[in-house]
Design a protein around this motif. Structure first.
Motif, short mmCIF file in Angstrom:
data_model
loop_
_atom_site.label_atom_id
_atom_site.label_comp_id
_atom_site.label_asym_id
_atom_site.label_seq_id
_atom_site.Cartn_x
_atom_site.Cartn_y
_atom_site.Cartn_z
N ILE A 351 54.90 40.21 38.80
CA ILE A 351 55.64 39.28 39.65
C ILE A 351 56.17 38.15 38.77
CG2 ILE A 351 55.49 37.72 41.64
CD1 ILE A 351 53.03 39.53 42.48
N LEU A 352 57.47 38.17 38.54
CA LEU A 352 58.10 37.24 37.62
C LEU A 352 59.08 36.29 38.28
CD1 LEU A 352 58.83 39.78 34.72
CD2 LEU A 352 56.92 38.16 34.86
N PRO A 367 55.59 32.10 37.22
CA PRO A 367 54.84 33.28 37.68
C PRO A 367 54.74 34.31 36.57
CG PRO A 367 57.05 33.25 38.63
CD PRO A 367 56.87 31.94 37.93
N GLY A 368 53.71 35.13 36.65
CA GLY A 368 53.51 36.15 35.62
C GLY A 368 52.34 37.05 35.92
N GLY A 369 51.86 37.01 37.16
CA GLY A 369 50.68 37.79 37.52
C GLY A 369 50.99 39.08 38.23
N TRP A 370 49.93 39.78 38.58
CA TRP A 370 50.03 41.01 39.37
C TRP A 370 49.25 40.83 40.66
CZ3 TRP A 370 50.37 41.36 34.14
CH2 TRP A 370 51.30 42.24 33.59
N ALA A 371 49.76 41.40 41.73
CA ALA A 371 49.03 41.46 42.99
C ALA A 371 48.16 42.71 43.02
CB ALA A 371 49.99 41.45 44.18
N TYR A 378 53.83 37.02 46.99
CA TYR A 378 53.39 35.63 47.11
C TYR A 378 51.94 35.44 46.68
CZ TYR A 378 57.52 33.62 49.30
OH TYR A 378 58.79 33.14 49.53
N TYR A 379 51.21 36.57 46.50
CA TYR A 379 49.77 36.44 46.28
C TYR A 379 49.26 37.31 45.14
CZ TYR A 379 50.31 34.13 50.72
OH TYR A 379 50.72 33.28 51.70
N PRO A 380 49.71 37.05 43.91
CA PRO A 380 49.08 37.70 42.75
C PRO A 380 47.67 37.14 42.57
CG PRO A 380 50.54 35.97 42.01
CD PRO A 380 50.72 36.06 43.51
N THR A 385 45.41 40.52 37.16
CA THR A 385 46.27 40.17 36.02
C THR A 385 45.53 40.32 34.70
OG1 THR A 385 47.54 38.67 37.43
CG2 THR A 385 47.72 38.35 35.05
N ALA A 386 44.27 39.88 34.66
CA ALA A 386 43.48 40.00 33.43
C ALA A 386 43.22 41.46 33.08
CB ALA A 386 42.16 39.25 33.59
#
Length: 643
Positions: A351-352, A367-371, A378-380, A385-386
């Motif tokens: 999610i970028l 932003p830069g995470g994954w859900a 809206y909710y990574p 993400t780790a």
């Protein structure tokens, strides 16, 4: 066949089995199962709307009857104790499906429900379900005026001080509680027989047991606020209702609001209450998102609480990489291509371009995470993400460099002030909110936890950037403070102390904490102490409810794998405890390279909601056995990766 050959054979078989489960585009997704609550709620949703699917409901009825406990009610996990709220919903759903109230299984359930205080003592969400059917008055529900949606993040009762799952569930629920619709209920099903006292005669619905002195304080506030709500200015009230809808609208997607069942179902009921026709594109999208949660096994079916493709893919990918690593392993070209496609799929899910709710407490952070799910921008969460970041870094640090860099930036920015990490939010720790009447489940918040914090440390340490050392050191200090007296760590998102201890020992190893460190030694001693006589490990979900830590009546593949990975991270790969655990794990594998376990292995909310990840029994044993093999072949005997 010697031990080395046995382990190698088990790794090869498990590698092949997991590879066969991979989707064509490179990702994995396994079933995610909860207790009776979600399928029962789905049945009641169909009857609320009069959108009944007879064949699906027939299969759900078979599922609900099968998982009824020997005690007569329904538990929250395999072989668990009777749970009142789950049992009320399951009974109601089966009666809606046409089960005779005088049938033996219904009589047994009703007897236990009444013996435990009746439906009037069920939790808040169950009473809301009953109110939507007219079974209880709305006075049975705590006051939750939509005006709270107008409060800024600095406001005490602001939804921005609550966890992501709370916000997404509450926003449409505020509309429902205000409009107070009544279910269509085409078969006219009612469950007044589940009440010890007729609902009309009950004067006090909100009473203990309270978890602290804040409980009666907030109960008093609820009583004072209740008569005032109807006198709120009408203009303000309309503004609040619009605020609810403004919150919901941009967060609707093909994955549904928040991509979790309760929020998704509340949206569907909210749309019906607002007069939105089922043919409206928004209503169709919301309804389809629920259908996408169904698992149909042919003779029975159930509804998942959500789906877990990103989590499953990251973990399965790491297991496949470990199995393909080491001197004795060769990476076939087919596996290489499949893992490259896995990395490509994961990069496509990053999610970028959506600044989610997390940004309220982390403004300016890119932003830069994954859900966790397919579609929940809206909710990574930092745990996913780790894990994905560690996989991408191992798979190809050059090809995946940009995705890894963005993930690292986002995770560092999400560290809470105390040094730990929560799952979805930063500094989401206003604990007093867990004592309001609405939060009788005690899980309104998303504070830092040991398992999530450990995963972030593992990721950052694996990357090895010198400038990340202060963040890692703060997190390690936080983890040290969280160690239990026994030597274990609490597992917030996996069952339980074995999961938490595995997570932290991996992080300690990745961050360079030596095996001689007293905290590591204490954790190792605990793990070896709770090893079962057969060589495996197991832990009961009852450990969330006061049962002994790290103990169960049988050894389990997923838990044994966690314990082995923890001990190997602590430098214990050559010990008798590890050898016995490896032997047990290899012996439990079936002829198709798979493992089997029935008990639940994770938790949504301790004491309230538990989970069975069907993938855990496949990829964690593979990871553990492959890690053992690789360490045996290693010159250093040290785990070189964060996970």
């Amino acid at each position: 066949m010697n031990e080395s050959d046995v382990v190698e054979q088990a790794v090869d078989a498990a590698h092949g089995a997991l590879q066969a489960m991979q989707k064509a585009d490179g990702h994995w997704v396994f079933e995610l199962e909860a207790d009776a609550t979600i399928p029962a709620e789905y049945v009641l949703l169909e009857h609320f709307l009069d959108r009944i699917n007879p064949e699906l409901e027939r299969k759900m009825g078979a599922y609900l009857r099968r998982i009824q406990g020997a005690h007569g009610g329904w538990p929250l996990y395999e072989d668990g104790d009777f749970d009142l709220s789950a049992s009320v919903k399951a009974y109601f759903a089966l009666k809606a499906l046409g089960d005779d109230p005088e049938a033996p299984h219904m009589r047994r359930a009703r007897t236990e429900i009444l013996r435990h205080g009746g439906a009037e003592r069920a939790n808040v969400f169950t009473r809301i379900q009953l109110a939507l059917y007219g079974e209880v008055p709305w006075d049975a529900v705590p006051v939750m005026p939509p005006e709270i949606m107008l409060l800024p993040s600095a406001g005490f009762f602001s939804v921005w001080n609550m966890a992501y799952w709370s916000r997404t569930v509450i926003a449409p629920l505020l509309v429902l509680c205000d409009l107070r619709p009544i279910a269509v209920n085409p078969r006219g099903v009612h469950v007044q027989e589940l009440f010890c006292t007729p609902p009309a005669q009950i004067k006090d619905w909100i009473r203990g047991p309270y978890r602290s002195w804040w409980g009666p304080v907030f109960k008093g506030l609820d009583s004072a606020l209740r008569p005032m709500v109807r006198h709120f200015p009408r203009k303000l009230h309309k503004k609040a209702m619009r605020a609810c809808l403004r919150f919901i609208a941009p967060r609707l997607s093909d994955g549904g609001l928040g991509a979790i069942y309760p929020a998704m179902a509340n949206v569907v009921m909210m749309m019906r209450a607002l007069g939105v026709p089922d043919s409206d594109p928004r209503a169709k999208q919301a309804w389809q998102a629920l259908q996408d949660l169904m698992v149909d096994r042919g003779h029975e079916a159930y509804c998942q609480p959500c789906v877990s493709p990103v989590w499953d893919t990251g973990l399965a990918g790491l297991a496949m990489l470990e199995a393909s690593d080491g001197p004795r392993a060769t990476l076939p070209e087919a596996t290489r291509r499949q893992l490259a496609s896995t990395a490509a799929w994961l990069r496509s899910q990053q999610i970028l371009d959506v600044v989610g709710d997390w940004a309220v407490n982390a403004p300016g952070l890119r932003p830069g995470g994954w859900a966790f799910q397919y579609d929940n921008a809206y909710y990574p969460d930092v745990d996913d993400t780790a894990v994905v970041g560690m996989f991408l870094h191992r798979q190809d640090p050059v090809e995946n460099a940009e995705a890894i860099a963005r993930a690292r930036e986002w995770i560092i920015g999400m560290q809470s002030r105390d040094g730990g990490w929560g799952a979805f939010d930063i500094d989401n720790d206003l604990d007093v909110l867990n004592h309001i009447p609405f939060a009788d489940h005690g899980a309104l918040l998303d504070p830092p936890t040991a398992d999530v914090t450990a995963r972030c440390v593992s990721f950052l340490a694996q990357l090895g950037h010198a400038e990340d050392k202060p963040a890692i050191e703060r997190a390690l200090a936080w983890l040290r403070k969280e160690q239990e007296r026994s030597g274990s760590w609490f597992g917030r998102w996996g069952t339980n102390y074995i999961y938490g201890t595995w997570s932290v020992l991996c992080a300690f190893n990745a961050a360079g904490v030596p095996p001689e460190d007293p905290a590591v030694q204490k954790a190792v001693a605990w793990l070896e102490r709770v090893q079962r006589p057969d060589g495996g490990w197991g832990e009961d979900c009852a450990s969330y409810e006061g049962a002994p830590e790290g103990v169960y009546e049988e050894s389990l593949p997923s838990q044994t794998a966690w314990a082995l990975l923890a001990l190997m991270a602590a430098g214990r790969h050559g010990t008798k405890a590890v050898e016995r655990g490896v032997a047990w794990l290899a012996a439990q594998q079936d002829g198709e390279g798979r493992w089997h376990e029935k008990p639940f292995n994770a938790v949504g909310f301790p004491k309230v909601f538990y989970l069975r990840y069907h993938g855990y029994k496949q990829f964690f044993p593979l990871l553990a056995l492959a890690r053992y093999r690789n360490l045996e072949d290693s010159n250093t005997g040290r785990v070189e990766h964060g996970f």
